[in-house]
Design a protein around this motif. Structure first.
Motif, mmCIF file in Angstrom:
data_model
loop_
_atom_site.group_PDB
_atom_site.id
_atom_site.type_symbol
_atom_site.label_atom_id
_atom_site.label_comp_id
_atom_site.label_asym_id
_atom_site.label_seq_id
_atom_site.Cartn_x
_atom_site.Cartn_y
_atom_site.Cartn_z
ATOM 1 N N VAL A 1 0.765 -1.211 0.242
ATOM 2 C CA VAL A 1 -0.056 0.006 0.193
ATOM 3 C C VAL A 1 0.730 1.103 0.045
ATOM 4 O O VAL A 1 1.944 1.360 0.475
ATOM 5 C CB VAL A 1 -0.910 -0.041 1.370
ATOM 6 N N GLN A 2 0.603 2.299 -0.966
ATOM 7 C CA GLN A 2 1.429 3.324 -1.013
ATOM 8 C C GLN A 2 0.704 4.637 -0.677
ATOM 9 O O GLN A 2 -0.475 4.782 -0.523
ATOM 10 C CB GLN A 2 1.825 3.267 -2.861
ATOM 11 N N ARG B 1 -19.835 1.601 11.190
ATOM 12 C CA ARG B 1 -19.205 2.527 10.160
ATOM 13 C C ARG B 1 -18.034 1.506 9.447
ATOM 14 O O ARG B 1 -17.100 1.419 9.542
ATOM 15 C CB ARG B 1 -18.112 3.340 10.926
ATOM 16 N N PRO B 2 -18.648 0.579 8.434
ATOM 17 C CA PRO B 2 -17.885 -0.257 7.801
ATOM 18 C C PRO B 2 -16.943 0.405 6.654
ATOM 19 O O PRO B 2 -15.746 -0.237 6.358
ATOM 20 C CB PRO B 2 -19.008 -0.854 6.832
ATOM 21 N N ALA B 3 -17.281 1.687 6.372
ATOM 22 C CA ALA B 3 -15.914 2.370 5.430
ATOM 23 C C ALA B 3 -14.847 2.730 6.263
ATOM 24 O O ALA B 3 -13.548 3.209 5.292
ATOM 25 C CB ALA B 3 -16.709 3.347 4.806
ATOM 26 N N ASP B 4 -14.820 2.683 7.611
ATOM 27 C CA ASP B 4 -13.562 3.307 8.180
ATOM 28 C C ASP B 4 -12.226 2.717 7.868
ATOM 29 O O ASP B 4 -11.419 3.465 7.833
ATOM 30 C CB ASP B 4 -14.042 3.338 10.009
ATOM 31 N N VAL B 5 -12.540 1.226 7.825
ATOM 32 C CA VAL B 5 -11.003 0.521 7.654
ATOM 33 C C VAL B 5 -11.536 -0.611 6.530
ATOM 34 O O VAL B 5 -10.895 -1.375 6.289
ATOM 35 C CB VAL B 5 -10.267 0.013 8.770
ATOM 36 N N ALA B 6 -12.416 -0.464 5.771
ATOM 37 C CA ALA B 6 -12.882 -1.174 4.619
ATOM 38 C C ALA B 6 -13.179 -2.531 5.171
ATOM 39 O O ALA B 6 -12.873 -3.710 4.843
ATOM 40 C CB ALA B 6 -11.783 -1.299 3.649
ATOM 41 N N GLN B 7 -13.997 -2.518 6.483
ATOM 42 C CA GLN B 7 -14.458 -4.002 6.769
ATOM 43 C C GLN B 7 -16.017 -3.796 6.840
ATOM 44 O O GLN B 7 -16.805 -3.300 7.820
ATOM 45 C CB GLN B 7 -14.232 -3.993 8.374
ATOM 46 N N ASP B 8 -16.495 -4.146 5.764
ATOM 47 C CA ASP B 8 -17.929 -4.431 5.485
ATOM 48 C C ASP B 8 -18.395 -5.790 6.035
ATOM 49 O O ASP B 8 -18.352 -6.780 5.531
ATOM 50 C CB ASP B 8 -18.250 -4.063 3.817
ATOM 51 N N VAL B 9 -19.002 -5.877 7.282
ATOM 52 C CA VAL B 9 -19.271 -6.859 7.921
ATOM 53 C C VAL B 9 -20.233 -7.714 7.323
ATOM 54 O O VAL B 9 -20.223 -9.096 7.162
ATOM 55 C CB VAL B 9 -19.848 -6.642 9.365
ATOM 56 N N VAL B 10 -21.275 -7.180 6.615
ATOM 57 C CA VAL B 10 -22.178 -8.196 5.875
ATOM 58 C C VAL B 10 -21.549 -8.742 4.653
ATOM 59 O O VAL B 10 -21.670 -9.997 4.356
ATOM 60 C CB VAL B 10 -23.331 -7.100 5.545
ATOM 61 N N ILE C 1 -7.338 -7.654 8.752
ATOM 62 C CA ILE C 1 -8.073 -7.899 7.233
ATOM 63 C C ILE C 1 -8.745 -6.554 6.961
ATOM 64 O O ILE C 1 -10.072 -6.653 7.187
ATOM 65 C CB ILE C 1 -8.815 -9.356 7.281
ATOM 66 N N ARG C 2 -8.049 -5.711 6.650
ATOM 67 C CA ARG C 2 -8.497 -4.417 6.521
ATOM 68 C C ARG C 2 -7.501 -3.574 5.676
ATOM 69 O O ARG C 2 -6.504 -3.908 5.578
ATOM 70 C CB ARG C 2 -8.919 -3.745 7.860
ATOM 71 N N ARG C 3 -7.981 -2.241 5.442
ATOM 72 C CA ARG C 3 -6.997 -1.305 5.104
ATOM 73 C C ARG C 3 -6.473 -0.586 6.312
ATOM 74 O O ARG C 3 -7.013 -0.729 7.463
ATOM 75 C CB ARG C 3 -7.613 -0.418 4.029
ATOM 76 N N PRO C 4 -5.366 0.124 6.015
ATOM 77 C CA PRO C 4 -4.793 1.189 7.218
ATOM 78 C C PRO C 4 -5.766 2.048 7.537
ATOM 79 O O PRO C 4 -6.576 2.547 6.694
ATOM 80 C CB PRO C 4 -3.668 1.594 6.430
ATOM 81 N N GLU C 5 -5.599 2.549 8.720
ATOM 82 C CA GLU C 5 -6.556 3.633 9.166
ATOM 83 C C GLU C 5 -6.187 4.928 8.639
ATOM 84 O O GLU C 5 -4.788 5.100 8.209
ATOM 85 C CB GLU C 5 -6.297 3.819 10.752
ATOM 86 N N GLY C 6 -7.003 5.797 8.545
ATOM 87 C CA GLY C 6 -6.533 7.265 7.833
ATOM 88 C C GLY C 6 -7.515 7.423 6.656
ATOM 89 O O GLY C 6 -8.357 6.681 6.436
ATOM 90 N N ALA C 7 -7.183 8.430 6.019
ATOM 91 C CA ALA C 7 -7.776 9.022 4.714
ATOM 92 C C ALA C 7 -7.484 8.221 3.620
ATOM 93 O O ALA C 7 -6.463 7.872 3.196
ATOM 94 C CB ALA C 7 -7.478 10.644 4.592
ATOM 95 N N LEU C 8 -8.685 7.804 3.112
ATOM 96 C CA LEU C 8 -8.561 6.787 2.056
ATOM 97 C C LEU C 8 -7.887 7.399 0.607
ATOM 98 O O LEU C 8 -7.085 6.765 -0.101
ATOM 99 C CB LEU C 8 -9.927 6.235 1.532
ATOM 100 N N LEU D 1 3.591 3.221 2.069
ATOM 101 C CA LEU D 1 2.802 3.853 3.249
ATOM 102 C C LEU D 1 3.271 3.172 4.528
ATOM 103 O O LEU D 1 3.371 1.840 4.659
ATOM 104 C CB LEU D 1 1.296 3.664 3.119
ATOM 105 N N GLU D 2 3.717 3.888 5.552
ATOM 106 C CA GLU D 2 4.475 3.208 6.661
ATOM 107 C C GLU D 2 3.458 2.970 7.779
ATOM 108 O O GLU D 2 3.914 2.861 8.877
ATOM 109 C CB GLU D 2 5.524 3.980 7.236
ATOM 110 N N ALA D 3 2.165 2.894 7.534
ATOM 111 C CA ALA D 3 1.283 2.866 8.797
ATOM 112 C C ALA D 3 1.453 1.439 9.385
ATOM 113 O O ALA D 3 1.573 0.364 8.735
ATOM 114 C CB ALA D 3 -0.062 2.988 8.170
ATOM 115 N N ASP D 4 1.628 1.408 10.708
ATOM 116 C CA ASP D 4 1.846 0.008 11.559
ATOM 117 C C ASP D 4 3.094 -0.532 11.150
ATOM 118 O O ASP D 4 3.224 -1.560 11.204
ATOM 119 C CB ASP D 4 0.508 -0.622 11.392
#
Length: 509
Positions: A298-299, A396-405, A344-351, A306-309
């Motif tokens: 991820v860049q 809030r599924p869009a926060d870190v791309a975790q759409d639970v459904v 199993i998600r994207r990094p936190e922060g602005a997409l 991207l150095e997140a985590d």
């Protein structure tokens, strides 16, 4: 006399003249798809008389649509014919008053896919139990699931026996007599065993005093599940894996022998959950970048990693998913009972500050792809698939791309991380979440119950057995367990990064 004999022979020959239509059965039903593969060939006897043949569709000459090829007249069935019945006639004229020879076939154009009704999924079944999927569709259709096939009875009913519950939203494919196909999603929920578990790092399992503390919980009947880290947040694989890429990138720390650990826990009657941290993987991210595999990472918006985590790998890249899946299947073959995906998600922060090379759809869909790819192979091995998700993912599924459904379509259980210390004041109307563990856990777990209602997906919340603000002990641990149970969720996993669990907060089962 010779003239009369010749005339009689000629008349007999003309009367014997015949023609045939080959390639389209009388009464056939065709769709545009099957029509494209259908060519009608007109023959005559004697063969040379096909030169004078005329082909009529519903009484009108087909004209230039037909071509003569040697002793045959060939007519490719054109797409776009009106739906409904049609008549195709070939006419070969005889001499004078002897009329003509003709042949007619009737066929029907049908573009409508079959309607499929699948019997409602039964109550959750054991993961290794054969199941029968039943339903109703058009008589004469064929029902397929992978390599399995079932015919449809005259009344439209069908039954398809499967060796085990299908993974995810399994697709039955029903094809009618015309060749039209329809997919019917089928979900057969599996029964997830009631679970009381604790998290154990690889280092903790390798350290006798901590391992024995966990085994004491087992022997006292307080827990029946041990979650072992297979690949952790740092990207380290905690056992001597045979997955080559893990060794190539320097990811392996031999904290334990996986087969031995699984055997020891199984001997004590405990289920083993293998935790794999998926996309947060500093080891793989840095190794991939240094090797020029930059699309694995991820860049940022200017192309830097991207150095997140510490480094996030790209869920849209198939080789990233393959690496994680190879570890999961290896662990399944070693005997673990579940694979529990974490991060199993994207990094936190602005997409808009993140770039996922090769992404063609949404990040949410890319995140789920690993679950899609893993569910089938794990199900074939009788291994459950779960995913740890943020506590806010239900609302809030869009926060870190975790759409639970969306994720739930390919999971046997969801493990929401509802640690009281991680909630902001006022969430779910709870003024002080860390100081009110019962209230915040009851409210947040109830939201997951609401979102996943009717899906057949089990809920196994992560609960807090550590202090981050308020001091947590037996009362706080017990309060969380009772809160989850109050909204119908009796399973749980406890998290303590130091792996020193408060046994008094866990009642023996």
């Amino acid at each position: 006399m010779t003239t009369l004999v010749l005339a009689a022979w000629f008349v007999r020959g003309e009367l014997a003249l015949s023609t045939e239509l080959v390639g389209l059965e009388d009464g056939a039903v065709v769709s545009d798809v099957t029509a494209q593969a259908t060519a009608v060939r007109v023959t005559a006897s004697p063969a040379d008389r096909v030169q004078g043949a005329t082909l009529l569709l519903d009484g009108q000459p087909v004209g230039g649509q037909a071509s003569r090829q040697g002793d045959e007249l060939v007519w490719p069935v054109p797409p776009g014919l009106p739906e409904g019945p049609h008549r195709l006639t070939v006419v070969v004229p005889r001499w004078g008053p002897l009329g003509e020879a003709s042949k007619t076939v009737s066929f029907t154009v049908d573009r409508q896919p079959p309607v499929v009704e699948v019997t409602a999924a039964p109550a959750p079944v054991a993961i290794d139990t054969p199941v029968v999927v039943a339903g109703r569709t058009e008589p004469g259709a064929v029902v397929r699931f992978g390599d399995l096939q079932a015919s449809v009875a005259p009344d439209g009913r069908f039954e398809l026996a499967l060796p085990h519950p299908p993974a995810g939203l399994a697709g039955l494919v029903v094809t009618d007599a015309a060749g039209n196909a329809a997919a019917a999603p089928v979900r057969v929920p599996v029964a997830y065993p009631p679970s009381a578990g604790v998290h154990v790092t690889g280092a903790a399992w390798s350290y006798g005093p901590l391992r024995h503390g966990v085994l004491d919980l087992v022997d006292e009947g307080r827990v029946n599940v041990v979650e072992l880290d297979l690949k952790d947040e740092s990207g380290v694989v905690n056992y001597d894996t045979a997955v080559g890429l893990a060794h190539e990138i320097g990811a392996v720390e031999r904290y334990f022998d996986l087969h031995e650990a699984v055997a020891e826990l199984h001997d004590r009657g405990v289920r083993v959950v293998g935790r794999i941290v998926a996309y947060r993987d500093p080891v793989l991210a840095h190794a991939a970048w240094s090797r020029g595999w930059r699309d694995w990472v991820v860049q940022g918006p200017t192309g830097e990693p991207l150095e997140a985590d510490g480094g996030f790998t790209n869920p849209a890249h198939p080789e990233v998913r393959r690496y994680n899946l190879d570890l999961a299947l290896e662990a399944a073959d070693a005997g673990v009972d579940d694979i529990l995906w974490d991060y199993i998600r994207r990094p936190e922060g602005a997409l808009d500050q993140m770039v996922f090379p090769g992404l063609t759809g949404t990040v949410e869909a890319a995140v789920v792809e690993l679950l899609v790819e893993g569910h089938g192979p794990l199900r074939q091995r009788g291994v459950f698939q779960g995913a740890s998700v943020f506590g806010v993912a239900a609302s809030r599924p869009a926060d870190v791309a975790q759409d639970v459904v969306l994720m739930g379509h390919h999971l046997d259980y969801v493990a929401p991380m509802v640690y009281p210390s991680h909630w902001r004041a006022g969430e779910y109307g709870v003024e002080d979440p860390d100081g009110q563990p019962y209230e915040i856990v009851a409210a947040s777990v109830a939201d997951f119950v609401r979102v996943l209602a009717g899906s057949g997906v089990a809920i196994v919340p992560w609960l807090q057995d550590f202090s981050l603000g308020n001091d947590y002990g037996a009362d706080q641990v017990r309060a969380q367990i009772e809160a989850a149970a109050s909204v119908g969720v009796g399973s749980f996993l406890l998290w303590d990064p130091s792996v020193t669990y408060t046994s008094e907060g866990i009642d023996p089962r």
